[in-house]
Motif scaffolding. Structure first.
Motif, PDB file in Angstrom:
ATOM      1  N   UNK A  72      36.212  34.329  30.383  1.00 47.05           N
ATOM      2  CA  UNK A  72      36.458  33.960  31.885  1.00 47.05           C
ATOM      3  C   UNK A  72      36.436  35.339  32.613  1.00 47.05           C
ATOM      4  N   UNK A  73      36.697  35.398  33.895  1.00 49.16           N
ATOM      5  CA  UNK A  73      36.878  36.534  34.615  1.00 49.16           C
ATOM      6  C   UNK A  73      38.267  36.998  34.946  1.00 49.16           C
ATOM      7  N   UNK A  74      38.417  38.197  35.303  1.00 50.71           N
ATOM      8  CA  UNK A  74      39.786  38.658  36.052  1.00 50.71           C
ATOM      9  C   UNK A  74      40.394  37.735  36.803  1.00 50.71           C
ATOM     10  N   UNK A  75      39.772  37.440  37.734  1.00 54.10           N
ATOM     11  CA  UNK A  75      40.430  36.666  38.861  1.00 54.10           C
ATOM     12  C   UNK A  75      40.700  35.127  38.688  1.00 54.10           C
ATOM     13  N   UNK A  76      40.199  34.466  37.417  1.00 55.50           N
ATOM     14  CA  UNK A  76      40.371  33.097  37.187  1.00 55.50           C
ATOM     15  C   UNK A  76      41.933  32.774  37.442  1.00 55.50           C
ATOM     16  N   UNK A  77      42.191  31.954  37.841  1.00 59.82           N
ATOM     17  CA  UNK A  77      43.605  31.094  37.925  1.00 59.82           C
ATOM     18  C   UNK A  77      44.155  30.962  36.527  1.00 59.82           C
ATOM     19  N   UNK A  78      43.202  30.579  35.460  1.00 54.16           N
ATOM     20  CA  UNK A  78      43.682  30.456  34.228  1.00 54.16           C
ATOM     21  C   UNK A  78      44.352  31.493  33.501  1.00 54.16           C
ATOM     22  N   UNK A  79      43.556  32.953  33.814  1.00 53.43           N
ATOM     23  CA  UNK A  79      44.001  33.970  33.453  1.00 53.43           C
ATOM     24  C   UNK A  79      45.250  34.331  33.706  1.00 53.43           C
ATOM     25  N   UNK A  80      45.498  34.417  35.358  1.00 54.12           N
ATOM     26  CA  UNK A  80      46.727  34.705  35.922  1.00 54.12           C
ATOM     27  C   UNK A  80      47.867  33.971  35.089  1.00 54.12           C
ATOM     28  N   UNK A  81      47.767  32.698  35.143  1.00 50.45           N
ATOM     29  CA  UNK A  81      48.466  31.716  34.426  1.00 50.45           C
ATOM     30  C   UNK A  81      49.213  32.196  33.225  1.00 50.45           C
ATOM     31  N   UNK A  82      48.040  32.611  32.348  1.00 51.44           N
ATOM     32  CA  UNK A  82      48.362  32.898  31.047  1.00 51.44           C
ATOM     33  C   UNK A  82      49.008  34.235  30.875  1.00 51.44           C
ATOM     34  N   UNK A 130      29.350  36.446  20.376  1.00 53.55           N
ATOM     35  CA  UNK A 130      29.140  35.078  19.853  1.00 53.55           C
ATOM     36  C   UNK A 130      28.805  34.158  21.100  1.00 53.55           C
ATOM     37  N   UNK A 131      29.560  34.672  22.132  1.00 56.89           N
ATOM     38  CA  UNK A 131      29.569  33.703  23.373  1.00 56.89           C
ATOM     39  C   UNK A 131      28.971  34.223  24.560  1.00 56.89           C
ATOM     40  N   UNK A 132      27.912  33.803  25.176  1.00 52.31           N
ATOM     41  CA  UNK A 132      27.317  34.485  26.390  1.00 52.31           C
ATOM     42  C   UNK A 132      27.394  33.548  27.795  1.00 52.31           C
ATOM     43  N   UNK A 133      28.321  33.914  28.345  1.00 53.55           N
ATOM     44  CA  UNK A 133      28.502  32.935  29.760  1.00 53.55           C
ATOM     45  C   UNK A 133      27.015  32.523  30.527  1.00 53.55           C
ATOM     46  N   UNK A 134      27.167  31.596  31.167  1.00 53.07           N
ATOM     47  CA  UNK A 134      25.952  31.024  31.752  1.00 53.07           C
ATOM     48  C   UNK A 134      25.774  31.842  33.148  1.00 53.07           C
ATOM     49  N   UNK A 135      26.807  32.111  33.544  1.00 51.80           N
ATOM     50  CA  UNK A 135      26.887  32.756  35.014  1.00 51.80           C
ATOM     51  C   UNK A 135      26.472  34.391  35.191  1.00 51.80           C
ATOM     52  N   UNK A 136      26.184  34.711  36.113  1.00 54.98           N
ATOM     53  CA  UNK A 136      26.189  36.130  36.176  1.00 54.98           C
ATOM     54  C   UNK A 136      27.445  36.925  36.526  1.00 54.98           C
ATOM     55  N   UNK A 137      28.320  36.361  36.656  1.00 59.52           N
ATOM     56  CA  UNK A 137      29.624  36.934  36.580  1.00 59.52           C
ATOM     57  C   UNK A 137      30.318  37.511  35.434  1.00 59.52           C
ATOM     58  N   UNK A 138      30.843  38.551  35.637  1.00 65.07           N
ATOM     59  CA  UNK A 138      31.302  39.641  34.456  1.00 65.07           C
ATOM     60  C   UNK A 138      32.449  38.805  33.783  1.00 65.07           C
TER      61      UNK A 138
END
Length: 165
Positions: A72-82, A130-138
């Motif tokens: 996931x990316x830096x701005x993701x709500x999940x990252x902030x919560x973790x 191993x895991x390549x995101x499907x979106x172009x977001x970093x």
């Protein structure tokens, strides 16, 4: 009403019309079988709380030693919560399914547990390979979900034995 909605969905997606309108039976899956099926799909949905409400996001994943790993990316709500939770983890659910809208059969699995940021640089690099995101977001963060509860069902014909994959 539901049958009409299903028929429109099938038609819009170019599927043949569903002819089998017999009821389906729900067969409970063992946790091992449910996790195996979840691992057979490349994409699922992570469900977490955002602003006190449930939120779902589609993501691709890999299974690693029974854990579900996503990027996931830096701005993701999940990252902030973790990060705010001091590494103790955030309770999430992860859902994947494979449902045939024409045959009205398939399966659905939900894994619930704690999600934590992966911080070890070696592990982060390994998962980035191993895991390549499907979106172009970093996607610069890796999240590991350790399922504490794994449930699943398989939809089969009412007279089926529940053993199809």
């Amino acid at each position: 009403m539901r049958d009409e909605t299903a028929r429109r969905h099938v038609k819009a997606r170019g599927h043949r019309a569903a002819r089998d309108t017999e009821p389906r039976r729900s067969v409970e899956l063992s946790p091992d079988e449910a996790l195996r099926l979840l691992g057979s799909m490349p994409v699922g949905r992570i469900i977490f709380t955002r602003h006190a409400l449930p939120t779902a996001r589609p993501v691709n994943h890999v299974l690693d030693d029974g854990d579900i790993v996503i990027r996931t990316h830096e701005g993701a709500a999940l990252v902030s919560q973790a990060q705010e939770n001091g590494g103790h983890g955030v309770v999430v659910a992860y859902e994947a399914d494979d449902i045939d809208p024409v045959g009205r059969t398939g399966w659905s699995v939900v894994a619930t547990g704690y999600c934590r940021l992966v911080t070890d640089p070696g592990q982060v690099a390994r998962y980035q390979e191993m895991l390549h995101p499907w979106t172009d977001q970093h996607m610069d963060h890796v999240v590991r979900i350790h399922p504490d509860l794994i449930t699943g069902i398989r939809l089969v014909a009412a007279d089926g034995d529940g053993e199809e994959s």
